[in-house]
Scaffold this motif. Structure first.
Motif, PDB file in Angstrom:
ATOM      1  N   SER A 153       0.807  -1.216   0.000  1.00  0.00           N
ATOM      2  CA  SER A 153       0.000   0.000   0.000  1.00  0.00           C
ATOM      3  C   SER A 153       0.840   1.266   0.000  1.00  0.00           C
ATOM      4  O   SER A 153       0.298   2.369   0.011  1.00  0.00           O
ATOM      5  CB  SER A 153      -0.947   0.005   1.198  1.00  0.00           C
ATOM      6  N   GLY A 154       2.149   1.129  -0.026  1.00  0.00           N
ATOM      7  CA  GLY A 154       3.040   2.268  -0.138  1.00  0.00           C
ATOM      8  C   GLY A 154       4.470   1.778  -0.240  1.00  0.00           C
ATOM      9  O   GLY A 154       4.819   0.750   0.342  1.00  0.00           O
ATOM     10  N   ALA A 155       5.304   2.503  -0.984  1.00  0.00           N
ATOM     11  CA  ALA A 155       6.703   2.100  -1.134  1.00  0.00           C
ATOM     12  C   ALA A 155       7.535   3.327  -1.442  1.00  0.00           C
ATOM     13  O   ALA A 155       7.055   4.298  -2.052  1.00  0.00           O
ATOM     14  CB  ALA A 155       6.862   1.065  -2.246  1.00  0.00           C
ATOM     15  N   THR A 156       8.788   3.293  -1.031  1.00  0.00           N
ATOM     16  CA  THR A 156       9.703   4.390  -1.310  1.00  0.00           C
ATOM     17  C   THR A 156      11.114   3.851  -1.471  1.00  0.00           C
ATOM     18  O   THR A 156      11.522   2.926  -0.767  1.00  0.00           O
ATOM     19  CB  THR A 156       9.658   5.447  -0.189  1.00  0.00           C
ATOM     20  N   ALA A 157      11.832   4.432  -2.431  1.00  0.00           N
ATOM     21  CA  ALA A 157      13.232   4.066  -2.652  1.00  0.00           C
ATOM     22  C   ALA A 157      14.119   4.993  -1.828  1.00  0.00           C
ATOM     23  O   ALA A 157      13.986   6.217  -1.890  1.00  0.00           O
ATOM     24  CB  ALA A 157      13.588   4.180  -4.130  1.00  0.00           C
ATOM     25  N   ARG A 158      15.025   4.409  -1.057  1.00  0.00           N
ATOM     26  CA  ARG A 158      15.919   5.172  -0.198  1.00  0.00           C
ATOM     27  C   ARG A 158      17.192   5.575  -0.969  1.00  0.00           C
ATOM     28  O   ARG A 158      17.511   4.989  -2.017  1.00  0.00           O
ATOM     29  CB  ARG A 158      16.304   4.328   1.021  1.00  0.00           C
ATOM     30  N   SER A 202      -1.572  -8.599   4.075  1.00  0.00           N
ATOM     31  CA  SER A 202      -2.520  -9.460   3.368  1.00  0.00           C
ATOM     32  C   SER A 202      -3.777  -9.518   4.219  1.00  0.00           C
ATOM     33  O   SER A 202      -3.791  -9.046   5.360  1.00  0.00           O
ATOM     34  CB  SER A 202      -1.945 -10.866   3.155  1.00  0.00           C
ATOM     35  N   ALA A 203      -4.825 -10.114   3.692  1.00  0.00           N
ATOM     36  CA  ALA A 203      -6.053 -10.221   4.478  1.00  0.00           C
ATOM     37  C   ALA A 203      -5.822 -10.999   5.760  1.00  0.00           C
ATOM     38  O   ALA A 203      -6.491 -10.768   6.773  1.00  0.00           O
ATOM     39  CB  ALA A 203      -7.146 -10.883   3.640  1.00  0.00           C
ATOM     40  N   ALA A 204      -4.865 -11.910   5.748  1.00  0.00           N
ATOM     41  CA  ALA A 204      -4.602 -12.742   6.922  1.00  0.00           C
ATOM     42  C   ALA A 204      -3.635 -12.101   7.896  1.00  0.00           C
ATOM     43  O   ALA A 204      -3.695 -12.378   9.109  1.00  0.00           O
ATOM     44  CB  ALA A 204      -4.069 -14.109   6.486  1.00  0.00           C
ATOM     45  N   ARG A 205      -2.735 -11.244   7.424  1.00  0.00           N
ATOM     46  CA  ARG A 205      -1.662 -10.734   8.279  1.00  0.00           C
ATOM     47  C   ARG A 205      -1.630  -9.211   8.277  1.00  0.00           C
ATOM     48  O   ARG A 205      -1.748  -8.570   7.237  1.00  0.00           O
ATOM     49  CB  ARG A 205      -0.311 -11.292   7.829  1.00  0.00           C
ATOM     50  N   ALA A 206      -1.439  -8.645   9.470  1.00  0.00           N
ATOM     51  CA  ALA A 206      -1.429  -7.200   9.641  1.00  0.00           C
ATOM     52  C   ALA A 206      -0.244  -6.570   8.930  1.00  0.00           C
ATOM     53  O   ALA A 206       0.755  -7.231   8.617  1.00  0.00           O
ATOM     54  CB  ALA A 206      -1.400  -6.854  11.131  1.00  0.00           C
ATOM     55  N   SER A 207      -0.346  -5.283   8.694  1.00  0.00           N
ATOM     56  CA  SER A 207       0.662  -4.570   7.915  1.00  0.00           C
ATOM     57  C   SER A 207       1.998  -4.500   8.637  1.00  0.00           C
ATOM     58  O   SER A 207       2.075  -4.441   9.870  1.00  0.00           O
ATOM     59  CB  SER A 207       0.168  -3.154   7.604  1.00  0.00           C
ATOM     60  N   GLU A 208       3.055  -4.494   7.846  1.00  0.00           N
ATOM     61  CA  GLU A 208       4.425  -4.346   8.325  1.00  0.00           C
ATOM     62  C   GLU A 208       5.184  -3.422   7.380  1.00  0.00           C
ATOM     63  O   GLU A 208       4.948  -3.437   6.169  1.00  0.00           O
ATOM     64  CB  GLU A 208       5.154  -5.694   8.352  1.00  0.00           C
ATOM     65  N   VAL A 209       6.073  -2.624   7.938  1.00  0.00           N
ATOM     66  CA  VAL A 209       6.985  -1.834   7.119  1.00  0.00           C
ATOM     67  C   VAL A 209       8.251  -2.647   6.931  1.00  0.00           C
ATOM     68  O   VAL A 209       9.000  -2.893   7.878  1.00  0.00           O
ATOM     69  CB  VAL A 209       7.308  -0.481   7.767  1.00  0.00           C
ATOM     70  N   ARG A 210       8.485  -3.092   5.707  1.00  0.00           N
ATOM     71  CA  ARG A 210       9.610  -3.972   5.403  1.00  0.00           C
ATOM     72  C   ARG A 210      10.612  -3.275   4.490  1.00  0.00           C
ATOM     73  O   ARG A 210      10.318  -2.260   3.870  1.00  0.00           O
ATOM     74  CB  ARG A 210       9.118  -5.256   4.723  1.00  0.00           C
ATOM     75  N   SER A 211      11.799  -3.863   4.407  1.00  0.00           N
ATOM     76  CA  SER A 211      12.843  -3.373   3.520  1.00  0.00           C
ATOM     77  C   SER A 211      13.311  -4.508   2.625  1.00  0.00           C
ATOM     78  O   SER A 211      13.220  -5.688   2.991  1.00  0.00           O
ATOM     79  CB  SER A 211      14.028  -2.839   4.330  1.00  0.00           C
ATOM     80  N   VAL A 248      14.650  -0.432  -0.915  1.00  0.00           N
ATOM     81  CA  VAL A 248      13.252  -0.031  -0.990  1.00  0.00           C
ATOM     82  C   VAL A 248      12.561  -0.401   0.315  1.00  0.00           C
ATOM     83  O   VAL A 248      12.718  -1.523   0.816  1.00  0.00           O
ATOM     84  CB  VAL A 248      12.537  -0.717  -2.177  1.00  0.00           C
ATOM     85  N   GLU A 249      11.834   0.534   0.875  1.00  0.00           N
ATOM     86  CA  GLU A 249      10.987   0.268   2.038  1.00  0.00           C
ATOM     87  C   GLU A 249       9.537   0.276   1.589  1.00  0.00           C
ATOM     88  O   GLU A 249       9.142   1.098   0.753  1.00  0.00           O
ATOM     89  CB  GLU A 249      11.225   1.321   3.120  1.00  0.00           C
ATOM     90  N   TYR A 250       8.748  -0.644   2.128  1.00  0.00           N
ATOM     91  CA  TYR A 250       7.368  -0.752   1.668  1.00  0.00           C
ATOM     92  C   TYR A 250       6.454  -1.215   2.798  1.00  0.00           C
ATOM     93  O   TYR A 250       6.884  -1.900   3.729  1.00  0.00           O
ATOM     94  CB  TYR A 250       7.269  -1.705   0.465  1.00  0.00           C
ATOM     95  N   LEU A 251       5.210  -0.811   2.704  1.00  0.00           N
ATOM     96  CA  LEU A 251       4.181  -1.213   3.662  1.00  0.00           C
ATOM     97  C   LEU A 251       3.384  -2.345   3.038  1.00  0.00           C
ATOM     98  O   LEU A 251       2.719  -2.155   2.019  1.00  0.00           O
ATOM     99  CB  LEU A 251       3.268  -0.032   3.997  1.00  0.00           C
ATOM    100  N   TRP A 252       3.468  -3.530   3.650  1.00  0.00           N
ATOM    101  CA  TRP A 252       2.846  -4.729   3.082  1.00  0.00           C
ATOM    102  C   TRP A 252       1.852  -5.325   4.078  1.00  0.00           C
ATOM    103  O   TRP A 252       2.045  -5.262   5.298  1.00  0.00           O
ATOM    104  CB  TRP A 252       3.903  -5.782   2.772  1.00  0.00           C
TER     105      TRP A 252
END
Length: 597
Positions: free
Chosen positions: A301-306, A317-326, A311-315
């Protein structure tokens, strides 16, 4: 009871709302170790500053009804945030030093308005988009220590897209042609001089829109990254606003494509949305090579290149809550506290509808069907449900309900024609698609036809009330949050930008096409409603104002129809976790009391 014991006794659905969550951190262009994000850690969604060099995080705003609109100045020295009154979306920009201090007006001399875009230059100059009922859309330049200077004005909706890196050019998205669904672009200098125009609506035969994605992040580079619809879906292209040269970027991806620049301007970070899921790619502008950026199946639902190329992104799924990943494999922000329990994965359903195949997302509870089933209808209308985490639908599944979410005509992510099909017969078109999916759900054995719930918020709340009146035998219950209930009164009372959208959707003003407003208004069919109705509404809502809801409720009450109304002190929804939990609890209770057993 201790805090640990209370948390242990708490139902999973409530934990999903209470578990701390964070947004994708924004970062200052010239100070990338200074970031800004949103979190519900205190129980209310507020802005937080994060100094990545020290690891220190601090809460920036603290207001009873929350704050989510904020931006960093390019040098990272200031945090700008939008101050409205109890969620009414009408207010002014404030600012606060990054490391803390007193708030101060960021644009002195500008009166309160609805926000319509903001861009901040490296010298502190701000370009501010505003919207009011009296003035329509305006754009002002506010220089440090100077009085605001107006450089744009029009009755139709418009907003600030971006400011060039050198601070000399501003891109404005406007709808002067009267089509609020399809913007044109104008490039202005900061004294208001027109430099360039790009308008895909000129020939009048095809409705095409344009979207500002951002100026090149390199000094002296006059290219603007633009989203267009020339091949029937959103795709990026490069437009040199100085020379007029347009560079097509046909990436060969089947869905809607958005993009942003890598910080050095050498590549684009591509976000591809297709059939309710999304993925990331890197597009090298020199080699024209497209490389997959690996992300899990679900929704980004959002991503940015550092600046270092990661790349950092907000991911989620319907089963799992959002996480900010790299892309380094790390979790970028991991808020302390309880974690949201997992929910049920979605299944895809494709159903033949009157306008083509309709995509629906289905979540099943444990056990054998048919189940009581909630049709949770998304808002927008130009939006779509996706394989992303949502605590509301998960609560219904926990309580034994199947949940069906329908990407009806008007939804995004399925091509321009699908989105633009929503014209003139507004509301009725979407309900045809929902009815097709409802028939499939019953015929497939998923849904109990005697226990079908129509529910939604905003436009989904509108479709709920309209569906209860136009399909009275189909639904056993209705749950409408912040809905349009009386289209005529809503048009009179709503914010100016939404008036423009209604004129586009219905093909004219209330005076020009009164029959269309009447045909699309839930109030027209209120006396046909047979199912019990629950309505929740924010008393400060500028999008679906309270007076038109009261008109609808009065008609229900006059004939003794079964209904309940819950009014709360906020705008178009609440940013307070406790309030959200209360609303879900009230909906679950209403369904428990009024659905056939």
């Amino acid at each position: 009871m201790s805090d640990a014991a209370a948390a242990q006794a708490m139902p999973d659905w409530e934990k999903r709302f209470r578990a701390p969550r964070v947004s994708l951190p924004d970062w200052a262009e010239d100070a990338p170790d200074r970031s800004l994000f949103v979190s519900n850690a205190t129980g209310t969604y507020e802005l937080y500053a994060w100094d990545r060099t020290t690891g220190v995080q601090r809460q920036v705003t603290d207001r009873p009804n929350g704050t989510t609109d904020g931006v960093l100045s390019p040098d990272g020295a200031w945090i700008w945030w939008f101050s409205d009154t109890d969620g009414d979306e009408f207010g002014v920009w404030m600012r606060q030093p990054f490391h803390g201090g007193e708030d101060e007006p960021a644009t002195p001399g500008l009166e309160a308005s609805y926000p319509a875009g903001l861009a901040i230059g490296r010298d502190g100059t701000a370009v501010v988009g505003r919207s009011t009922d009296d003035d329509g859309s305006t754009v002002h330049v506010v220089r440090p220590g100077g009085a605001p200077a107006e450089i744009y004005r029009h009755r139709e909706s418009a907003g600030v897209g971006d400011l060039s890196r050198d601070g000399t050019l501003v891109a404005v998205e406007h709808t002067e042609h009267g089509d609020a669904m399809h913007s044109a672009l104008r490039i202005l200098t900061l004294d208001g001089t027109v430099v360039a125009e790009l308008d895909d609506t000129k020939d009048g035969t095809v409705e095409l829109g344009l979207d500002v994605l951002g100026f090149a992040p390199v000094d002296g580079d006059t290219r603007l990254l633009v989203g267009h619809q020339r091949r029937g879906r959103w795709e990026p292209m490069l437009w040199d606003v100085a020379s007029g040269l347009e560079t097509d970027l046909d990436l060969g991806l089947p869905g809607d494509v958005s993009a942003e620049w890598y910080p050095d301007g050498s590549a684009l970070l591509i976000a591809h949305s297709f059939e309710a899921r999304s993925e990331l790619w890197r597009y090298d502008l020199r080699s024209r090579e497209l490389t997959r950026v690996e992300t899990p199946r679900g929704t980004v639902s959002g991503a940015t290149a550092r600046p270092d190329g990661t790349v950092e992104y907000l991911w989620s799924s319907a089963a799992r809550a959002s996480e900010v990943r790299s892309t380094t494999g790390a979790v970028v922000l991991d808020p302390p506290g309880m974690k949201a329990p997992v929910s049920v994965a979605v299944e895809d359903a494709w159903v033949d509808g009157p306008g083509g195949r309709v995509h629906a997302l289905v979540q099943r509870p444990e056990g054998e069907g048919p189940f009581p089933t909630v049709f949770e209808i998304h808002g927008g209308p130009t939006w779509h449900d996706s394989d992303a985490f949502a605590a509301g639908p998960a609560a219904w599944v926990d309580n034994g309900y199947a949940v069906v979410r329908v990407n009806y005509r008007g939804s995004t992510g399925y091509g321009r024609e699908w989105t633009d099909a929503l014209k003139h017969r507004v509301g009725l078109i979407e309900l045809e698609d929902i009815a097709a999916v409802r028939e499939w759900a019953v015929a497939s054995g998923l849904a109990d036809p005697a226990r079908l719930v129509l529910a939604g918020g905003s436009w989904g709340g509108y479709l709920t009330l309209l569906g209860l009146g136009t399909q009275p035998g189909a639904w056993a219950l209705g749950l409408a949050a912040v809905p349009v209930a009386d289209y005529v009164t809503a048009y009179h009372d709503e914010m100016e930008a939404l008036k423009a959208m209604d004129r586009t959707l219905l093909g004219g003003t209330l005076e020009e096409v009164p029959e269309r407003f009447e045909a699309s208004s839930p109030l027209t069919y209120v006396d046909a409603v047979r199912a019990p109705v629950y309505i929740s509404a924010g008393v400060n809502d500028p999008r679906c104002p309270i007076r038109q809801i009261d008109n609808y409720v009065d008609r229900l009450a006059a004939r003794g129809a079964v209904h309940e109304v819950y009014r709360y002190d906020a705008g178009h929804g609440s940013l307070v976790v406790e309030e959200r939990i209360k609303q879900v609890r009230l909906e679950l209770d209403f369904a428990e009391r009024h659905l056939p057993r």
